[in-house]
Design a protein around this motif. Structure first.
Motif, PDB file in Angstrom:
ATOM      1  N   GLU A  72     -13.755  34.312 -42.716  1.00 21.19           N
ATOM      2  CA  GLU A  72     -15.066  34.655 -42.196  1.00 21.19           C
ATOM      3  C   GLU A  72     -15.879  33.379 -42.344  1.00 21.19           C
ATOM      4  O   GLU A  72     -16.662  32.886 -41.454  1.00 21.19           O
ATOM      5  CB  GLU A  72     -15.723  35.878 -43.095  1.00 21.19           C
ATOM      6  N   LEU A  73     -15.695  32.730 -43.520  1.00 20.48           N
ATOM      7  CA  LEU A  73     -16.541  31.411 -43.812  1.00 20.48           C
ATOM      8  C   LEU A  73     -16.120  30.435 -42.621  1.00 20.48           C
ATOM      9  O   LEU A  73     -17.376  29.940 -42.211  1.00 20.48           O
ATOM     10  CB  LEU A  73     -16.275  30.766 -45.042  1.00 20.48           C
ATOM     11  N   TRP A  74     -15.011  29.928 -42.147  1.00 23.01           N
ATOM     12  CA  TRP A  74     -14.879  28.994 -41.491  1.00 23.01           C
ATOM     13  C   TRP A  74     -15.263  29.121 -39.907  1.00 23.01           C
ATOM     14  O   TRP A  74     -15.385  28.254 -39.322  1.00 23.01           O
ATOM     15  CB  TRP A  74     -13.208  28.847 -41.445  1.00 23.01           C
ATOM     16  N   LYS A  75     -15.428  30.358 -39.718  1.00 21.37           N
ATOM     17  CA  LYS A  75     -15.943  30.705 -38.434  1.00 21.37           C
ATOM     18  C   LYS A  75     -17.501  30.886 -38.252  1.00 21.37           C
ATOM     19  O   LYS A  75     -18.050  31.122 -37.014  1.00 21.37           O
ATOM     20  CB  LYS A  75     -15.266  31.852 -37.741  1.00 21.37           C
ATOM     21  N   ARG A  76     -18.302  31.067 -39.324  1.00 22.15           N
ATOM     22  CA  ARG A  76     -19.515  31.074 -39.242  1.00 22.15           C
ATOM     23  C   ARG A  76     -20.365  29.915 -38.659  1.00 22.15           C
ATOM     24  O   ARG A  76     -20.204  28.803 -39.161  1.00 22.15           O
ATOM     25  CB  ARG A  76     -20.281  31.264 -40.773  1.00 22.15           C
TER      26      ARG A  76
END
Length: 167
Positions: A72-76
């Motif tokens: 989730e973090l890397w695509k935010r």
């Protein structure tokens, strides 16, 4: 490791002389070839940090939950950069530092379904955890884990540690 702490203050005072970066700085603001900033950071951005102390025996589920959170973090949208570190000496303390364009970007991540679901499950797998954020102003230097630890110490002393888990 010495005797298991019984409070957040005792966990936070742990010896992290062996703190190892397990994910070096990465993200849109970081040049993957050098690990350094691609260009100066914005004049103002948000730095978020948290630390947690996992209970033993939950490594498999912890790894799955961390993978979901990182996915989730890397695509935010609004993510600038992130790094992760672990200290085995300090009861396997897991630390992170994440730079966000603004508070809305951080909140979008924190309140995303993937992060909330993982955080709910993680709560029972941790002895304790805490977090805090602040406005970054250095456009040329990335924050350090020492700075993050000092910021958490200050927030804890004032009762403002954002994610502190009572118990």
């Amino acid at each position: 490791m010495s005797k298991l702490p019984v409070s957040l203050h005792e966990f936070a005072a742990g010896d992290e002389s062996d703190l190892q970066v397990v994910v070096p700085w990465t993200g849109p603001a970081i040049d993957p070839a050098t690990g350094q900033l691609r260009e100066p950071l914005p004049e103002s951005y948000l730095v978020a940090t948290s630390v947690g102390w996992p209970k033993p025996g939950h490594e498999e589920i912890g790894g799955q939950l961390n993978a979901a959170i990182l996915d989730e973090l890397w695509k935010r949208e609004g993510l600038l950069a992130a790094t992760l570190a672990i200290s085995e000496k300090s009861w396997n303390a897991a630390r992170n530092l994440v730079l966000w364009r603004d508070k809305e970007s951080l909140d979008g991540f924190l309140y995303s379904e993937a992060h909330l679901a993982a955080a709910r499950r993680t709560k029972g797998l941790m002895y304790d955890w805490e977090g805090v954020n602040w406005t970054g102003t250095s456009t040329t230097e990335l924050p350090t884990f020492a700075e993050a630890r000092a910021r958490l110490d200050t927030a804890r002393a004032s009762g403002l540690s954002a994610f502190h888990s009572p118990g």
